[in-house]
Scaffold this motif. Structure first.
Motif, PDB file in Angstrom:
ATOM      1  N   LEU A   2       0.773  -1.186  -0.046  1.00 47.21           N
ATOM      2  CA  LEU A   2      -0.102  -0.026   0.256  1.00 47.21           C
ATOM      3  C   LEU A   2       0.728   1.249   0.087  1.00 47.21           C
ATOM      4  O   LEU A   2       1.759   1.404   0.835  1.00 47.21           O
ATOM      5  CB  LEU A   2      -0.813   0.047   1.204  1.00 47.21           C
ATOM      6  CG  LEU A   2      -1.980  -1.204   1.382  1.00 47.21           C
ATOM      7  CD1 LEU A   2      -2.729  -1.018   2.754  1.00 47.21           C
ATOM      8  CD2 LEU A   2      -2.903  -1.059   0.144  1.00 47.21           C
ATOM      9  N   LYS A   3       0.338   2.228  -0.923  1.00 51.02           N
ATOM     10  CA  LYS A   3       1.160   3.430  -0.767  1.00 51.02           C
ATOM     11  C   LYS A   3       0.818   4.417   0.312  1.00 51.02           C
ATOM     12  O   LYS A   3      -0.290   4.614   0.483  1.00 51.02           O
ATOM     13  CB  LYS A   3       0.988   4.127  -2.406  1.00 51.02           C
ATOM     14  CG  LYS A   3       1.595   5.441  -2.371  1.00 51.02           C
ATOM     15  CD  LYS A   3       1.431   6.121  -4.001  1.00 51.02           C
ATOM     16  CE  LYS A   3       1.884   7.347  -4.085  1.00 51.02           C
ATOM     17  NZ  LYS A   3       1.483   7.913  -5.492  1.00 51.02           N
ATOM     18  N   ARG A   4       1.490   5.035   1.169  1.00 51.11           N
ATOM     19  CA  ARG A   4       0.892   5.813   2.269  1.00 51.11           C
ATOM     20  C   ARG A   4       1.697   7.286   2.166  1.00 51.11           C
ATOM     21  O   ARG A   4       2.680   7.328   1.930  1.00 51.11           O
ATOM     22  CB  ARG A   4       1.359   4.992   3.616  1.00 51.11           C
ATOM     23  CG  ARG A   4       0.828   3.729   3.747  1.00 51.11           C
ATOM     24  CD  ARG A   4      -0.684   3.650   3.640  1.00 51.11           C
ATOM     25  NE  ARG A   4      -1.290   4.663   4.747  1.00 51.11           N
ATOM     26  CZ  ARG A   4      -1.603   4.327   6.002  1.00 51.11           C
ATOM     27  NH1 ARG A   4      -1.329   3.050   6.418  1.00 51.11           N
ATOM     28  NH2 ARG A   4      -2.281   5.257   6.683  1.00 51.11           N
ATOM     29  N   LYS A   5       0.798   8.158   2.548  1.00 49.68           N
ATOM     30  CA  LYS A   5       1.561   9.501   2.507  1.00 49.68           C
ATOM     31  C   LYS A   5       2.497   9.849   3.511  1.00 49.68           C
ATOM     32  O   LYS A   5       3.384  10.619   3.412  1.00 49.68           O
ATOM     33  CB  LYS A   5       0.257  10.451   2.578  1.00 49.68           C
ATOM     34  CG  LYS A   5      -0.750  10.362   1.380  1.00 49.68           C
ATOM     35  CD  LYS A   5      -1.908  11.581   1.813  1.00 49.68           C
ATOM     36  CE  LYS A   5      -2.798  11.368   0.606  1.00 49.68           C
ATOM     37  NZ  LYS A   5      -4.014  12.270   0.816  1.00 49.68           N
ATOM     38  N   LEU A 146      -5.795   4.604   6.313  1.00 55.51           N
ATOM     39  CA  LEU A 146      -5.611   5.109   5.093  1.00 55.51           C
ATOM     40  C   LEU A 146      -6.733   6.106   4.611  1.00 55.51           C
ATOM     41  O   LEU A 146      -8.106   6.001   5.072  1.00 55.51           O
ATOM     42  CB  LEU A 146      -5.915   3.979   3.957  1.00 55.51           C
ATOM     43  CG  LEU A 146      -4.637   3.304   3.454  1.00 55.51           C
ATOM     44  CD1 LEU A 146      -4.359   2.380   4.830  1.00 55.51           C
ATOM     45  CD2 LEU A 146      -4.851   2.553   2.156  1.00 55.51           C
ATOM     46  N   ASP A 147      -6.533   7.180   4.331  1.00 55.09           N
ATOM     47  CA  ASP A 147      -7.614   8.187   3.807  1.00 55.09           C
ATOM     48  C   ASP A 147      -8.036   7.888   2.635  1.00 55.09           C
ATOM     49  O   ASP A 147      -7.888   6.782   2.012  1.00 55.09           O
ATOM     50  CB  ASP A 147      -7.000   9.642   3.894  1.00 55.09           C
ATOM     51  CG  ASP A 147      -5.949   9.676   2.882  1.00 55.09           C
ATOM     52  OD1 ASP A 147      -5.922   9.191   1.775  1.00 55.09           O
ATOM     53  OD2 ASP A 147      -5.263  10.829   2.921  1.00 55.09           O
ATOM     54  N   GLU A 149      -8.264   9.051  -0.640  1.00 52.96           N
ATOM     55  CA  GLU A 149      -7.359   9.082  -1.584  1.00 52.96           C
ATOM     56  C   GLU A 149      -6.218   7.813  -1.627  1.00 52.96           C
ATOM     57  O   GLU A 149      -6.041   7.151  -2.551  1.00 52.96           O
ATOM     58  CB  GLU A 149      -6.649  10.545  -1.779  1.00 52.96           C
ATOM     59  CG  GLU A 149      -5.629  10.652  -2.813  1.00 52.96           C
ATOM     60  CD  GLU A 149      -4.639  11.866  -2.898  1.00 52.96           C
ATOM     61  OE1 GLU A 149      -4.282  12.119  -4.002  1.00 52.96           O
ATOM     62  OE2 GLU A 149      -4.932  12.683  -1.964  1.00 52.96           O
ATOM     63  N   GLU A 150      -5.721   7.570  -0.341  1.00 50.96           N
ATOM     64  CA  GLU A 150      -5.007   6.070  -0.273  1.00 50.96           C
ATOM     65  C   GLU A 150      -5.604   5.258  -0.785  1.00 50.96           C
ATOM     66  O   GLU A 150      -5.081   4.157  -1.197  1.00 50.96           O
ATOM     67  CB  GLU A 150      -4.254   6.089   1.176  1.00 50.96           C
ATOM     68  CG  GLU A 150      -3.109   7.462   1.303  1.00 50.96           C
ATOM     69  CD  GLU A 150      -2.779   7.298   2.860  1.00 50.96           C
ATOM     70  OE1 GLU A 150      -1.535   7.492   3.001  1.00 50.96           O
ATOM     71  OE2 GLU A 150      -3.651   7.146   3.711  1.00 50.96           O
ATOM     72  N   TRP A 153      -5.888   4.762  -4.446  1.00 47.59           N
ATOM     73  CA  TRP A 153      -4.640   4.422  -4.938  1.00 47.59           C
ATOM     74  C   TRP A 153      -4.506   2.662  -4.900  1.00 47.59           C
ATOM     75  O   TRP A 153      -4.040   2.346  -5.738  1.00 47.59           O
ATOM     76  CB  TRP A 153      -3.385   4.807  -4.129  1.00 47.59           C
ATOM     77  CG  TRP A 153      -3.365   6.259  -4.058  1.00 47.59           C
ATOM     78  CD1 TRP A 153      -3.609   7.089  -5.165  1.00 47.59           C
ATOM     79  CD2 TRP A 153      -2.375   7.022  -3.356  1.00 47.59           C
ATOM     80  NE1 TRP A 153      -3.449   8.294  -5.077  1.00 47.59           N
ATOM     81  CE2 TRP A 153      -2.397   8.545  -3.931  1.00 47.59           C
ATOM     82  CE3 TRP A 153      -1.763   6.901  -2.127  1.00 47.59           C
ATOM     83  CZ2 TRP A 153      -1.820   9.523  -3.342  1.00 47.59           C
ATOM     84  CZ3 TRP A 153      -1.133   7.993  -1.569  1.00 47.59           C
ATOM     85  CH2 TRP A 153      -1.079   9.342  -2.118  1.00 47.59           C
TER      86      TRP A 153
END
Length: 443
Positions: A2-5, A146-147, A149-150, A153
């Motif tokens: 998972l891509k995280r900010k 996760l928000d 937007e995440e 993604w």
């Protein structure tokens, strides 16, 4: 993966720090450990990881160290990687099990030969027992689920889509209809799944709601176990409040009153059972204000507030399978108000907004109040088709001494403007960033 900010925050810390360690806190199961591991593997030749909750011997050894030299000697004794100056990250996980490490990290950082990241899940509760947190030697990054937007993604939505959404937000123009419908559909899925990483990965990998709900149920039980372990003789009351959150959000008032549980209205930051849940990052408090005027902190009432769960998926889990089925079939004839509001509270909190609400008999209830450029901006959250019915918002705008110039309605709508009211699709909540130049006003 998972891509995280939050990964950006870790990279910024490594780039700009001088002698500071990094403390990554947040609720259990939001992905702290995985993210730090990923960051360490990508940016260091060697990563030494010690879990101070699981490794009892390491915890006891560090807790009883008498000075810096002894502390570092014991760290090296438990290392399974070579300690190479300038190329090694030392990661101390679950530091709430040994909070004195936070006090001693200053002396390790002064050596400036290794980088240190600490992580823990109950630090808001446990850190009050720490003798002193070293000012100037510890930077903090709070992680959240996760928000939205995440979440998108993880569904394969690319940056080009979100660039289009941001353009529409800034320019006050409608989002492309196909993109709009796709994001609304994903948002309904987000309300069901939430942002806990394990649940998100299972949701997209298996398309199995039952498996996703089983993971959510495990997290809810883990939180209840944490209350039993860390809340001491207050555990029974704290657990009762935690269990009441879904039903309280579903009733007409949607708010807790301190004396309703405790029989009194006195609040102390660490003795109050409501705020224990907020300090543990399990719940999100939204405080009542006497008047919706800037600055909101001066009008805050600390004895009346709403409590939302830290993850909207956990709230939906608690609401039952019928609600899940309705959300996934995009039914718009059901009132999902509390679920939508929980998602909004979650997104605004992740954007560093302090959350407030207002309610009185003459005006009505304003779901959320945020501050922007010295002004109060009320936010109404609508889950159904009648998103243009907002009497409380209109009443507040007509009240001169409130100084409210514009308002936002979030709902199942595209971007639209009518006078001082901006109608934004619910998936744009995350664009209402604290400190942002624009909150979507027309240019």
């Amino acid at each position: 993966m998972l891509k995280r900010k939050a990964y950006r925050a870790l990279k910024a810390w490594k780039r700009f720090k001088t002698k500071q360690a990094l403390l990554v806190d947040g609720a259990r199961q939001v992905g702290k450990t995985f993210l730090v591991r990923e960051f360490g593997q990508a940016n260091y030749d060697h990563v030494v990881e010690l879990n101070l909750l699981e490794n009892v011997r390491a915890r006891e050894a560090l807790a009883s160290a008498g000075d810096t030299a002894e502390l570092f000697l014991r760290l090296s004794a438990f290392s399974d990687q070579p300690l190479v100056p300038g190329k090694t990250l030392i990661f101390l996980d679950e530091v709430q099990a040994c909070p004195n490490v936070l006090t001693m990290i200053k002396f390790l950082c002064e050596r400036q030969d290794y980088d240190y990241i600490l992580s823990g899940s109950m630090l808001g509760v446990e850190m009050r027992n720490v003798r002193s947190v070293p000012v100037g030697y510890l930077m903090t990054e709070t992680m959240y689920p996760l928000d939205f937007e995440e979440f998108t993604w993880a569904a394969g939505v690319g940056d080009d889509v979100w660039n289009e959404v941001r353009r529409a937000f800034e320019d006050g123009t409608p989002v492309d209809d196909y993109v709009h419908r796709r994001l609304l559909q994903l948002f309904h899925g987000y309300l069901v799944c939430g942002g806990m990483p394990d649940a998100v990965q299972t949701y997209f990998a298996t398309d199995d709601i039952q498996r996703t709900r089983a993971l959510q149920g495990g997290i809810v039980q883990m939180y209840r176990n944490d209350i039993s372990q860390y809340a001491g003789d207050r555990a029974r009351t704290v657990k009762r409040i935690f269990d009441l959150i879904p039903s309280e959000l579903n009733n007409q008032n949607k708010r807790f009153v301190v004396k309703d549980i405790e029989g009194q209205s006195r609040i102390d930051r660490y003795d109050n059972d409501f705020l224990w849940l907020a300090d543990a990052n399990v719940a999100l408090p939204v405080y009542n204000v006497d008047k919706p005027r800037y600055p909101l902190m001066l009008a805050m009432s600390s004895t009346k507030f709403k409590l939302f769960l830290a993850d909207v998926g956990l709230l939906t889990y608690e609401c039952g399978l019928d609600v899940v089925r309705s959300l996934l079939t995009d039914r718009t004839d059901i009132n999902y108000g509390s679920i939508y509001e929980n998602a909004v509270a979650q997104e605004l909190t992740a954007r560093r907004h302090r959350l407030f609400f207002f309610k009185n008999r003459s005006i009505g209830e304003l779901d959320f109040l945020i501050e922007h450029q010295g002004r109060v901006v009320p936010i109404e959250v609508k889950s159904g088709k009648s998103y243009k019915r907002h009497s409380a918002l209109s009443n507040a705008l007509r009240t001169p001494n409130y100084g409210i110039e514009r308002a936002i309605v979030l709902g199942e709508t595209n971007v639209e403007t009518e006078g001082p009211v901006r109608y934004l699709p619910i998936y744009m909540t995350g664009l209402l960033e604290s400190g942002r130049r624009s909150l979507g006003e027309e240019r």
